[in-house]
Design an enzyme around this catalytic site. Structure first.
Site, PDB file in Angstrom:
ATOM      1  N   ASP A   8      -0.281  -1.527 -21.515  1.00  0.00           N
ATOM      2  CA  ASP A   8      -0.420  -0.103 -21.823  1.00  0.00           C
ATOM      3  C   ASP A   8       0.987   0.491 -21.844  1.00  0.00           C
ATOM      4  OD1 ASP A   8       0.340  -0.006 -19.188  1.00  0.00           O
ATOM      5  OD2 ASP A   8      -1.444   1.037 -18.475  1.00  0.00           O
ATOM      6  N   SER A   9       1.081   1.784 -22.154  1.00  0.00           N
ATOM      7  CA  SER A   9       2.410   2.373 -22.370  1.00  0.00           C
ATOM      8  C   SER A   9       3.020   2.898 -21.081  1.00  0.00           C
ATOM      9  CB  SER A   9       2.287   3.534 -23.341  1.00  0.00           C
ATOM     10  OG  SER A   9       1.523   4.579 -22.746  1.00  0.00           O
ATOM     11  N   GLY A  10       2.248   2.906 -20.014  1.00  0.00           N
ATOM     12  CA  GLY A  10       2.713   3.534 -18.777  1.00  0.00           C
ATOM     13  C   GLY A  10       2.266   4.983 -18.701  1.00  0.00           C
ATOM     14  N   GLY A  11       1.876   5.548 -19.846  1.00  0.00           N
ATOM     15  CA  GLY A  11       1.492   6.960 -19.902  1.00  0.00           C
ATOM     16  C   GLY A  11       0.328   7.298 -18.993  1.00  0.00           C
ATOM     17  N   PHE A  12      -0.685   6.445 -18.987  1.00  0.00           N
ATOM     18  CA  PHE A  12      -1.879   6.777 -18.213  1.00  0.00           C
ATOM     19  C   PHE A  12      -1.605   6.783 -16.714  1.00  0.00           C
ATOM     20  CE2 PHE A  12      -5.865   5.940 -16.017  1.00  0.00           C
ATOM     21  CZ  PHE A  12      -6.626   6.986 -16.516  1.00  0.00           C
ATOM     22  N   ASP A  20       1.875   7.849 -24.994  1.00  0.00           N
ATOM     23  CA  ASP A  20       1.073   9.031 -25.291  1.00  0.00           C
ATOM     24  C   ASP A  20       0.919   9.896 -24.050  1.00  0.00           C
ATOM     25  OD1 ASP A  20      -0.542   7.213 -23.870  1.00  0.00           O
ATOM     26  OD2 ASP A  20      -2.376   8.101 -24.682  1.00  0.00           O
ATOM     27  N   GLN A  64      -5.597  10.959 -29.488  1.00  0.00           N
ATOM     28  CA  GLN A  64      -5.943  11.890 -28.414  1.00  0.00           C
ATOM     29  C   GLN A  64      -6.652  13.090 -29.044  1.00  0.00           C
ATOM     30  OE1 GLN A  64      -5.773  11.585 -25.119  1.00  0.00           O
ATOM     31  NE2 GLN A  64      -4.531   9.740 -24.862  1.00  0.00           N
ATOM     32  N   GLY A 121      -7.747   8.865 -23.684  1.00  0.00           N
ATOM     33  CA  GLY A 121      -8.149  10.155 -23.121  1.00  0.00           C
ATOM     34  C   GLY A 121      -9.645  10.317 -22.959  1.00  0.00           C
ATOM     35  N   ASP A 167     -11.166  -1.977 -22.343  1.00  0.00           N
ATOM     36  CA  ASP A 167     -10.672  -2.484 -21.063  1.00  0.00           C
ATOM     37  C   ASP A 167     -11.235  -1.589 -19.989  1.00  0.00           C
ATOM     38  OD1 ASP A 167      -8.633  -0.222 -21.749  1.00  0.00           O
ATOM     39  OD2 ASP A 167      -8.330  -0.621 -19.629  1.00  0.00           O
ATOM     40  N   CYS A 189     -28.026 -15.007 -14.397  1.00  0.00           N
ATOM     41  CA  CYS A 189     -26.609 -15.256 -14.700  1.00  0.00           C
ATOM     42  C   CYS A 189     -26.266 -16.711 -14.425  1.00  0.00           C
ATOM     43  CB  CYS A 189     -25.733 -14.332 -13.856  1.00  0.00           C
ATOM     44  SG  CYS A 189     -23.962 -14.590 -14.093  1.00  0.00           S
ATOM     45  N   CYS A 227     -23.103 -17.832 -14.076  1.00  0.00           N
ATOM     46  CA  CYS A 227     -21.697 -17.943 -13.666  1.00  0.00           C
ATOM     47  C   CYS A 227     -21.561 -18.854 -12.445  1.00  0.00           C
ATOM     48  CB  CYS A 227     -21.089 -16.565 -13.399  1.00  0.00           C
ATOM     49  SG  CYS A 227     -21.374 -15.912 -11.751  1.00  0.00           S
ATOM     50  N   CYS A 247     -23.144 -17.317  -9.248  1.00  0.00           N
ATOM     51  CA  CYS A 247     -24.611 -17.260  -9.206  1.00  0.00           C
ATOM     52  C   CYS A 247     -25.228 -18.661  -9.118  1.00  0.00           C
ATOM     53  CB  CYS A 247     -25.137 -16.496 -10.411  1.00  0.00           C
ATOM     54  SG  CYS A 247     -24.721 -14.737 -10.330  1.00  0.00           S
ATOM     55  N   HIS A 298     -18.284 -12.812 -10.626  1.00  0.00           N
ATOM     56  CA  HIS A 298     -19.596 -12.532 -11.217  1.00  0.00           C
ATOM     57  C   HIS A 298     -19.538 -11.350 -12.181  1.00  0.00           C
ATOM     58  CE1 HIS A 298     -23.665 -11.505 -12.091  1.00  0.00           C
ATOM     59  NE2 HIS A 298     -23.365 -10.264 -11.713  1.00  0.00           N
TER      60      HIS A 298
END
Ligand SMILES: [Zn+2]
Length: 335
Positions: free
Chosen positions: A60-64, A114, A169, A196, A246, A284, A286, A289, A315
């Site tokens: 990510d850009s670091g913005g968040f 952003d 945005q 956003g 994500d 499941c 996995c 499980c 899981h």
């Protein structure tokens, strides 16, 4: 994309993330910039090599993250000045600096810098925030184009280098969202994200904004909704045409004992599981499980055993990745 905040999908080793079928993971620029530092990671051959992840990566850009430091930041046209949550030291992120850091980290996909518009934000505030994000998108792109071939794993022979996505945005205002998308498409990014969202707005607005923006974005480039969501949401968005998402939810919830299952959400700390021999999710397949019982997972979290976070995360990740696998398959057969 499982989220690997500081170069690790919390509590789950890379070989297991890989065996679960994750093709791409996310790293957070802000955290990696502070520790161990982007130049250190560049010297060690980039993020893939440093964390030993053979698949794709996105930063990510670091913005968040900077946005999350509400009391520790100051925004201007130039960029964002902020204080580290670790030691209070002062830093400045500009679009150019965010690109330099992300090129040093060397993920396959970098994100434009952003400003994540908060919710609620009135129209004037959302418009002003969008103005900033659009100016920063242009500056991010110019700087990225001039420097992307400095990535440490550049493969000129095969034309492989980093890619940059722009971020839509515009708050919860459909016309601002559309304008944002159209302007980014004119700039011609390698892919497009809708940012956003999932910042406190009601879910029907999240859906409305996604449905509004998707048709504005080219279908032949990746379309990514950032920071979503619950299992039913990611399925819904994928069916609308979203290619990438994500979320920290599967791993964060897991560490608190919340499992997502075919029978709904399960709080494994609940007393009723104390002697329950059934697998966490009978449907499941996995590795957790197949091997462990609800009673054992409850016991681990009751005792504060680190293994609890690991098994619960495995899981939940398996459950999320399986949803996406099913959606992909059903879309393929529908075609
Ligand atoms: Zn499972």
């Amino acid at each position: 994309m499982p989220v690997g905040t500081a170069g690790s999908v919390k509590a789950v080793p890379q070989d297991i993330v890989e065996s679960l079928g994750a093709q791409i993971i996310l790293g957070n620029t802000y955290h990696l910039y502070l520790r161990p530092g982007h130049e250190a990671i560049r010297r060690m051959g980039g993020l893939h090599r440093f964390i030993s992840w053979p698949g794709a990566m996105l930063t990510d850009s670091g913005g968040f993250q900077v946005y999350s430091l509400t009391r520790l930041r100051k925004v201007s046209d130039e960029g964002v000045q902020f204080r580290s949550h670790l030691d209070g030291s002062s830093h400045v992120f500009t679009p150019e600096h965010s690109m330099d850091v992300q090129i040093a980290l060397g993920a396959d996909i970098a994100m434009a810098f952003d400003e994540c518009t908060e919710y609620p934000a009135d129209r004037d505030r959302a418009r002003e925030s969008l103005r900033l994000t659009m100016a920063w998108a242009q500056r991010s792109l110019a700087h990225f184009r001039a420097h992307k071939n400095e990535v440490v794993w550049l493969d000129e022979l095969n034309g492989r280098t980093q890619r940059l996505f722009g971020i839509v945005q515009g708050g919860v205002y459909a016309d601002l969202r559309r304008e944002s998308a159209q302007r980014l498409v004119e700039m011609d990014f390698d892919g497009y994200a809708i940012g956003g969202l999932s910042v406190g707005e009601p879910r029907h607005l999240t859906l409305e904004m996604i449905a509004e923006v998707l048709p504005q974005l080219p279908a032949d480039k990746p379309r990514y909704v950032m920071g979503v969501g619950y299992p039913d949401e990611i399925e819904q968005y994928a069916r609308l045409g979203v290619d990438m998402m994500d979320c920290v939810l599967p791993t964060r919830a897991a560490r608190h004992g919340l499992l997502f299952t075919s029978e709904g959400r399960m709080n494994i700390k609940n007393r009723k599981y104390a002697e329950d021999q059934a697998p966490p999710d009978p449907a499941c397949d996995c590795m957790v499980c197949r091997r462990y019982s609800r009673a054992y997972l409850r016991h681990l979290i009751q005792c504060g055993e680190p293994l609890a976070g690991t098994l619960n995360s495995i899981h939940n990740l398996a459950y999320y990745l399986e949803i996406m696998r099913r959606v992909r398959e059903s879309l393929e057969t529908a075609q």
